[in-house]
Design an enzyme around this catalytic site. Sequence first.
Site, PDB file in Angstrom:
ATOM      1  N   CYS A 192     -32.802  -8.960 -30.718  1.00  0.00           N
ATOM      2  CA  CYS A 192     -33.499  -7.815 -31.331  1.00  0.00           C
ATOM      3  C   CYS A 192     -32.848  -7.447 -32.665  1.00  0.00           C
ATOM      4  CB  CYS A 192     -33.493  -6.620 -30.376  1.00  0.00           C
ATOM      5  SG  CYS A 192     -31.846  -6.129 -29.857  1.00  0.00           S
ATOM      6  N   GLU A 225     -38.343  -8.994 -33.310  1.00  0.00           N
ATOM      7  CA  GLU A 225     -37.627  -9.640 -32.211  1.00  0.00           C
ATOM      8  C   GLU A 225     -37.736 -11.150 -32.432  1.00  0.00           C
ATOM      9  OE1 GLU A 225     -36.768  -7.344 -29.724  1.00  0.00           O
ATOM     10  OE2 GLU A 225     -36.094  -8.661 -28.107  1.00  0.00           O
TER      11      GLU A 225
END
Length: 369
Positions: free
Chosen positions: A327, A361
């Site tokens: 992330c 992401e």
Amino acid sequence: MDCKYFGKCGSCTLYDLNYEEQKQFKIDDMKKAFAAFGIKEFEWHSSKISHYRSRAEFMVYHDKDNISYAMHRLDKNGKLPIDKCPKTDEKIFDLMPELLAYIEKSDILRKNLFGVEFLSSKDEVLVVLLYHKKLDDIWTDAAKECAEEFRIKIIGRSRNIKISLSEDFVKERLHVEQKRYLYNIHEGSFSQPNRGVNEQMIGWIAKNISDTKRTDLLELYCGHGNFTIALSSLFGKVLATEISKSSIHAAKVNAALNGVENISFVRLSSEELTDALKSKREFKRLEGVDIFSYDFTHVLIDPPRAGLDEASREFVKRFPNIIYISCNPQTLERDLTDLTKTHKVVRFALFDQFPYTKHIESGVMLERL
Ligand SMILES: C[S@@+](CC[C@H](N)C(=O)[O-])C[C@H]1O[C@@H](n2cnc3c(N)ncnc32)[C@H](O)[C@@H]1O
């Protein structure tokens, strides 16, 4: 997506770009950041452009007896009162103003309320009310009436106190590659915020995993078994570890809900697991699990924003296949710089979990050189 708070609310920073422009912005950014790895194209996975968040939290702004939700202002100049947020999924979006009006009318529910968190699944909404006061029986009765009025689950939290009026989780159904999976998703533990993109992430890993010939999978940072359960049918056995006690408990329940029996979930930090597999330390928590009986060919890692520590980075290099979900592009770039000394990147996907923000992401598959 259109929002009357664009340009004022600090949550959306790419508010002046349409979705195609946001996509290009993010891809260009990532191309620059990962140029050294020779990545020419990314596999792109889009999100719904509105109502994509199944979890969201807001501050509460008080003006005498009136309250509103609040976000940090884009210009960082204090709080911005808001009534709803079009990023939240439809159930949360519809509930937000009505719930606020209800709470505003109740002295007991309103006083000292400083935050509201929403967690939704396809069928349910759970609301956590955060207070700077002790919660007593009078609060519990008022909150029960509110829960019944809106047919929601409510939890009250104040310092060291948690009052759950019902279950502290929502029941979620995910569809991945024509299969259906069930998960209990708990308040207070990590869960992927964008349901649709999460389904795409799980599907991407499952579809692209190289033929395992029923060897074994090691997963670090497994949470409540989000990836583990769906991937387990591709492997002989799975060892999945995670630092949070409540997530490991949820993961075991989730495996049972899906009738999966080849996973051992163990509460171990990545550092502890590394030590256990190097025979440096023994753990009571590993009782009944013979960690040396596994034939690991794949390791799956989905660490927090800080990425991998040096020891974990060194450790994952011993596996032929590394699947890295990240992330945070900055820590991913640092970790890949090291991991590509022994492995090569074979796939690189971008999952747009948060449209209208700069977040992205990544999913990276690496094979041993
Ligand atoms: C980004 S989340 C991923 C969870 C899961 N893969 C999912 O998709 O829901 C990272 C997880 O790592 C766990 N975690 C944080 N630090 C850790 C550590 N040092 N060792 C093991 N797990 C850790 C957190 O509790 C959290 O569940």
